[in-house]
Scaffold this motif. Sequence first.
Motif, PDB file in Angstrom:
ATOM      1  N   UNK A 199       0.824  -1.212   0.000  1.00  0.00           N
ATOM      2  CA  UNK A 199       0.000   0.000   0.000  1.00  0.00           C
ATOM      3  C   UNK A 199       0.854   1.257   0.000  1.00  0.00           C
ATOM      4  N   UNK A 200       1.943   1.243   0.754  1.00  0.00           N
ATOM      5  CA  UNK A 200       2.844   2.389   0.785  1.00  0.00           C
ATOM      6  C   UNK A 200       3.469   2.621  -0.584  1.00  0.00           C
ATOM      7  N   UNK A 201       3.890   1.537  -1.231  1.00  0.00           N
ATOM      8  CA  UNK A 201       4.504   1.646  -2.560  1.00  0.00           C
ATOM      9  C   UNK A 201       3.533   2.220  -3.577  1.00  0.00           C
ATOM     10  N   UNK A 202       2.242   1.864  -3.442  1.00  0.00           N
ATOM     11  CA  UNK A 202       1.232   2.340  -4.390  1.00  0.00           C
ATOM     12  C   UNK A 202       0.616   3.669  -3.968  1.00  0.00           C
ATOM     13  N   UNK A 203       1.031   4.197  -2.799  1.00  0.00           N
ATOM     14  CA  UNK A 203       0.475   5.451  -2.318  1.00  0.00           C
ATOM     15  C   UNK A 203      -0.970   5.355  -1.884  1.00  0.00           C
ATOM     16  N   UNK A 204      -1.362   4.190  -1.360  1.00  0.00           N
ATOM     17  CA  UNK A 204      -2.747   3.949  -0.961  1.00  0.00           C
ATOM     18  C   UNK A 204      -2.879   3.965   0.559  1.00  0.00           C
ATOM     19  N   UNK A 205      -4.027   4.379   1.080  1.00  0.00           N
ATOM     20  CA  UNK A 205      -4.229   4.381   2.536  1.00  0.00           C
ATOM     21  C   UNK A 205      -4.439   2.969   3.065  1.00  0.00           C
ATOM     22  N   UNK A 206      -4.173   2.780   4.349  1.00  0.00           N
ATOM     23  CA  UNK A 206      -4.415   1.501   4.997  1.00  0.00           C
ATOM     24  C   UNK A 206      -5.891   1.423   5.386  1.00  0.00           C
TER      25      UNK A 206
END
Length: 267
Positions: A199-206
Amino acid sequence: MSFLAKYGPWAVVAGASEGTGQAFARRLAADGVNCVLIARREAPLTALADELRARHGVDCITASIDLAKSDAFDRIVEAVGEREVGLFIANAGGDPHGTTFLDQPVDSWIDLITRNVTTAVRCCHHFGGKMRERGTGGLLLVGSGACYGGANNMAVYSGSKAFDMCLAEGLWAELKPHGVDVLYLSLGRTDTPELRRFLTEKGLPVPSDLATPEAVAELGLERLPHGPIQNFGQADDEVGRLPQSAAQRRQRVEMIAQASQAIYGKK
């Protein structure tokens, strides 16, 4: 029969360095089961083994093995040695790519297939055969809801998980008469370090509704005697968003197993 008597004295946990694999190992050790901990990274395995020995007094060995390599199975067997394995858990097998099929080198997908399918098949054959001889034991394949159909960015991943689900169903039908339990544990979104890295790599929230690794391990071991399928977060007879409930799939496997006896005979 106690949990230790049914699934001990040793369990092999493939993918034990973090997340659900780590949670499975902790839960097993709490029940007195000795653990063979397998993953690529040695340091977290060593730390986990030290923790389980100190907290529960169980024996633990570690083996740094890349399950995507062609020699993974041979190295697992070498690490286990003559220890009696009553439970094999295939926990590794996420998709670190999250890309379309053609946007990733084919060797990356072959590695995923080797890890999710080939190594798991060889381990189930090896350990399952010994369990059948003893008349007790369990095989637990940790999977994903992606097994129920292909999707964009998940072609190989969902295909491998569908294979594992069908493998588990077939092994459940074949090994149940011999006292060996088989379960495919179909997960939804689970709060693992691997998912958080993705998620961090894709810039997405948890997301706020993630399952915990501890809840996954608890449910998987609780439902192991009630295979072949457990959909996390759903009751046995609940269809939800899926095409079939776990109970319906169990009935289907039983019907096919009975029909196949007329062709192959009972073994």
